[in-house]
Design a protein around this motif. Structure first.
Motif, PDB file in Angstrom:
ATOM      1  N   ALA A 134     105.253 -16.388  50.655  1.00 23.17           N
ATOM      2  CA  ALA A 134     105.433 -17.412  51.690  1.00 23.17           C
ATOM      3  C   ALA A 134     105.755 -18.761  51.076  1.00 23.17           C
ATOM      4  N   ALA A 135     105.146 -19.025  49.932  1.00 26.56           N
ATOM      5  CA  ALA A 135     105.318 -20.335  49.315  1.00 26.56           C
ATOM      6  C   ALA A 135     106.618 -20.452  48.524  1.00 26.56           C
ATOM      7  N   ALA A 136     107.293 -19.342  48.318  1.00 26.51           N
ATOM      8  CA  ALA A 136     108.493 -19.330  47.488  1.00 26.51           C
ATOM      9  C   ALA A 136     109.589 -20.221  48.063  1.00 26.51           C
ATOM     10  N   PHE A 137     110.387 -20.748  47.158  1.00 31.65           N
ATOM     11  CA  PHE A 137     111.523 -21.583  47.558  1.00 31.65           C
ATOM     12  C   PHE A 137     112.643 -20.713  48.129  1.00 31.65           C
ATOM     13  N   ARG A 138     113.123 -21.092  49.317  1.00 30.58           N
ATOM     14  CA  ARG A 138     114.228 -20.350  49.939  1.00 30.58           C
ATOM     15  C   ARG A 138     115.311 -21.336  50.362  1.00 30.58           C
ATOM     16  N   PRO A 139     116.516 -21.169  49.852  1.00 31.90           N
ATOM     17  CA  PRO A 139     117.582 -22.087  50.232  1.00 31.90           C
ATOM     18  C   PRO A 139     118.008 -21.858  51.679  1.00 31.90           C
ATOM     19  N   ALA A 140     118.276 -22.945  52.382  1.00 38.58           N
ATOM     20  CA  ALA A 140     118.719 -22.839  53.775  1.00 38.58           C
ATOM     21  C   ALA A 140     120.065 -22.106  53.818  1.00 38.58           C
ATOM     22  N   PHE A 141     120.144 -21.159  54.707  1.00 40.34           N
ATOM     23  CA  PHE A 141     121.307 -20.272  54.755  1.00 40.34           C
ATOM     24  C   PHE A 141     122.618 -21.030  55.003  1.00 40.34           C
ATOM     25  N   ALA A 142     122.616 -21.893  55.989  1.00 41.30           N
ATOM     26  CA  ALA A 142     123.849 -22.599  56.341  1.00 41.30           C
ATOM     27  C   ALA A 142     124.300 -23.497  55.182  1.00 41.30           C
ATOM     28  N   HIS A 143     123.339 -24.095  54.537  1.00 40.26           N
ATOM     29  CA  HIS A 143     123.633 -24.951  53.396  1.00 40.26           C
ATOM     30  C   HIS A 143     124.321 -24.132  52.294  1.00 40.26           C
ATOM     31  N   LEU A 144     123.748 -22.978  52.048  1.00 39.54           N
ATOM     32  CA  LEU A 144     124.283 -22.080  51.036  1.00 39.54           C
ATOM     33  C   LEU A 144     125.707 -21.646  51.380  1.00 39.54           C
ATOM     34  N   ALA A 145     125.904 -21.329  52.663  1.00 39.36           N
ATOM     35  CA  ALA A 145     127.217 -20.863  53.109  1.00 39.36           C
ATOM     36  C   ALA A 145     128.271 -21.938  52.857  1.00 39.36           C
ATOM     37  N   LEU A 146     127.878 -23.189  53.001  1.00 41.53           N
ATOM     38  CA  LEU A 146     128.833 -24.264  52.771  1.00 41.53           C
ATOM     39  C   LEU A 146     129.055 -24.501  51.288  1.00 41.53           C
ATOM     40  N   LEU A 147     127.969 -24.474  50.521  1.00 44.78           N
ATOM     41  CA  LEU A 147     128.105 -24.671  49.075  1.00 44.78           C
ATOM     42  C   LEU A 147     129.042 -23.637  48.465  1.00 44.78           C
ATOM     43  N   LEU A 148     128.959 -22.424  49.014  1.00 48.13           N
ATOM     44  CA  LEU A 148     129.780 -21.338  48.486  1.00 48.13           C
ATOM     45  C   LEU A 148     131.267 -21.632  48.616  1.00 48.13           C
ATOM     46  N   GLN A 149     131.590 -22.500  49.560  1.00 46.65           N
ATOM     47  CA  GLN A 149     133.006 -22.745  49.829  1.00 46.65           C
ATOM     48  C   GLN A 149     133.563 -23.933  49.062  1.00 46.65           C
ATOM     49  N   ILE A 150     132.710 -24.591  48.322  1.00 47.15           N
ATOM     50  CA  ILE A 150     133.189 -25.737  47.568  1.00 47.15           C
ATOM     51  C   ILE A 150     133.553 -25.316  46.162  1.00 47.15           C
ATOM     52  N   PRO A 151     134.755 -25.676  45.741  1.00 47.38           N
ATOM     53  CA  PRO A 151     135.152 -25.306  44.386  1.00 47.38           C
ATOM     54  C   PRO A 151     134.279 -26.017  43.368  1.00 47.38           C
ATOM     55  N   GLY A 152     133.937 -25.280  42.333  1.00 44.79           N
ATOM     56  CA  GLY A 152     133.280 -25.885  41.186  1.00 44.79           C
ATOM     57  C   GLY A 152     131.829 -26.264  41.351  1.00 44.79           C
TER      58      GLY A 152
END
Length: 528
Positions: free
Chosen positions: A369-387
């Motif tokens: 429960a305490a583990a770090f989890r990246p926000a999904f939407a944030h991740l989806a956007l980061l994935l689309q940025i080059p570099g």
RNA sequence: GGGCCGGUAGCUCAACGGUAGAGCAGGGGCCUUUUAAGCCCUUGGUUGUGGGUUCGAGUCCCACCCGGCUCACCA
């Protein structure tokens, strides 16, 4: 108390949890609901100190009644035959049709979910003679069966009707035969050409001993017979079966009055709809269980079914915000379970929902429960940025190196986000450079922004920046020189290239595009 | 016709019988080289209708209206 815990607290003695599946077509996500629910029950029982066995059976003696997956010449031959005797589709290495669709595809989704029932195949129970005593009882007491059909469901069976379905010795079909005249050892049967509309019988007539796999019990009797044979004490079912006077009521009555066994505890569960509509196998897209499993990691898939009460409809719209929302809600419940303050109301048993959503019952719930989890939407956007180095970025967000578990969660979510972007994400979640034409959003920019774009075009043509850094510096320099301000400068750039008001770090975005295109677009946007 | 589920803010939904909330949308604010892909503030409600139980009802009971699914042939 969570419903599964409540159930576990109300039973006594060892329990046998059973679930089953008739494998006649493609298995869609909705089918997973029962699986996950039964697994949660099993885990709740074990957690309460109640010995429990979890069984999963495949009703592969059922007649093939879906021609969708058969080749035209196979339709005539195999429609109406037991699924265990229909060959697997071409290219499959499975022994038969049922093994292919359930064994090769559906069961594959179980393991990642941490669900490990003992599988059994009903055709094998028959073949081994294990159901013979139930077959005999059903035939001996055919009058009681008829009475139950009439009383419970108002279904009128003629007096010669027998609760048995014989496999035709000539054509091998089971859906086309009609049996009569039980003499204590054999029944007479006819393989009728017009018995059902979806399959044609061969016309053969004969007598056969309906034992050892030569025949099967009709659905309702077979269900009750399995309960008796396997000692099932808990088995939920979908609401289509649980309706008043429906299948479950008939099987319960048969269990009590024909086989003289108390039927198992029921948990009725609702369906899963896709985008507000019932699931359609013919529409295919987005409904198949293994397809959804690509977009939802195991914990979220379990959570999807365990968060709502069993008798609540789940509306799953893969193209809507269901998927990102599921991640966010999971993360919120996780945070709450870890003792962090969260916004919004929580379900009464959120920590139980969270625990049951975890794969594997032996896990340290508090740590998970305490583990770090990246926000999904944030991740989806980061994935689309080059570099962008996502692992790096995530570590910075967390403020500490990721644990092994967190790194695994991250990898899982990256894969899910990629799949989501590819197949379901709405356009607003997609970051796409509008290559075809200047976005119309540009017309909403003011004069100062237009001149800024023009100035940037000329500066870029002149200085030919290459790196993201160089672009970024240039962008800021001009924003300062023209006194436009960084915010409005970036707004103009995002409008010109993305048609939105915000976006990724603009310098790096422009650096990832061809220089000629960038300059040309800046000029065009300045004029728009 | 029978069964189940739902009707709560503009939208999507949440809320052991105990002060009706969140996300998005809307409104306002916060950047001199950048997690603006972010953060802060804020508007917004006769909980479908009518009764009942209760100190107290979105929640429980009854009736009704609307919507969805499902069963009534087979499995």
């Amino acid at each position: 108390m969570y419903w599964a815990d409540e159930l576990a607290a109300s039973v006594s003695g060892p329990q046998v949890v059973n679930d089953s599946k008739s494998p006649s077509g493609t298995v869609h996500v909705g089918s997973l609901r029962g699986v996950v629910l039964h697994d949660a029950i099993h885990r709740a029982l074990l957690g309460a100190g109640v010995p429990s066995t979890f069984l999963y059976g495949v009703d592969d003696m059922d007649a093939m009644d879906s021609q969708a997956k058969l080749t035209p010449d196979a339709i005539d031959k195999y429609m109406g035959a037991p699924l265990s005797r229909v060959p697997a589709p071409e290219g499959s290495t499975a022994a038969n049709y049922a093994r292919h669709f359930v064994g090769e595809i559906f069961f594959r989704t179980f393991e990642p979910l941490g669900i490990k029932p003992e599988f059994y195949w009903v055709s094998e129970l028959y073949a081994a003679g294990k159901l013979d005593s139930y077959v005999k009882l059903a035939l001996d007491r055919a009058d009681r069966v008829r009475d139950i059909y009439m009383r419970v469901s108002h279904v009128d069976r003629p007096e010669i009707w027998l609760p048995i379905q014989v496999i035709c010795e000539q054509c091998g079909k089971i859906g086309t035969t009609y049996a009569t005249d039980w003499d204590g050892a054999t029944v007479a049967y006819q393989c009728k050409p017009d018995m059902v509309s979806w399959a044609r019988g061969c016309g053969h007539e004969g007598r056969v001993a309906p034992m050892g796999g030569q025949a099967k019990l009709p659905w309702n009797l077979e269900w009750a017979a399995k309960w008796g044979l396997l000692g099932v004490t808990v088995e939920g079912c979908g609401k289509d079966l649980a309706t008043a006077g429906g299948s479950r009521d008939r099987s319960d009555a048969i269990s009590r009055e024909v086989f003289e066994v108390e039927p198992p505890r029921n948990v009725t569960y609702e369906f899963l709809n896709i985008g507000g509509k019932k699931m359609s196998t013919s529409k295919g897209q987005g409904a198949a269980a293994h397809t959804i499993a690509e977009v939802l990691p195991p914990e979220q898939l379990r959570f999807l079914f365990l968060r709502p009460r069993p008798n609540q409809v789940i509306d799953f719209d893969p193209e809507g915000d269901t998927i990102p929302r599921l991640f966010d809600e999971f993360d919120r419940i996780a945070a709450a379970t870890a003792g962090r303050e969260v916004k919004g109301e929580l379900p009464a048993d959120h920590e139980r929902v969270f625990a049951y959503s975890l794969v594997g019952s032996g896990r340290d719930v508090a740590a998970a429960a305490a583990a770090f989890r990246p926000a999904f939407a944030h991740l989806a956007l980061l994935l689309q940025i080059p570099g962008v180095d996502i692992a790096d970025r995530m570590q910075a967000e967390k403020g500490a190196p990721l644990t092994e578990f967190e790194a695994a969660v991250l990898a899982e979510r990256i894969a899910a986000a990629r799949a989501w972007l590819e197949s379901y994400a709405p356009d607003r979640a997609r970051l796409a450079v509008r290559r075809d034409a200047v976005p119309e959003e540009v017309t909403a920019l003011d004069e100062a922004q237009h001149s800024y774009l023009a100035a940037l075009a000329e500066a870029a043509a002149d200085e030919k920046p290459v790196s993201g850094d160089a672009w970024q510096t240039l962008i800021f320099r001009l924003a300062t020189e023209t006194e436009l301000g960084a915010g409005r400068a970036f707004g103009a750039l995002y409008a010109a290239f993305l048609g939105r008001s915000n976006g990724p770090r603009a310098g790096w975005l422009l650096a990832s595009l061809e220089p000629d295109f960038v300059v040309e677009r800046l000029r065009a946007a300045a004029r728009a």
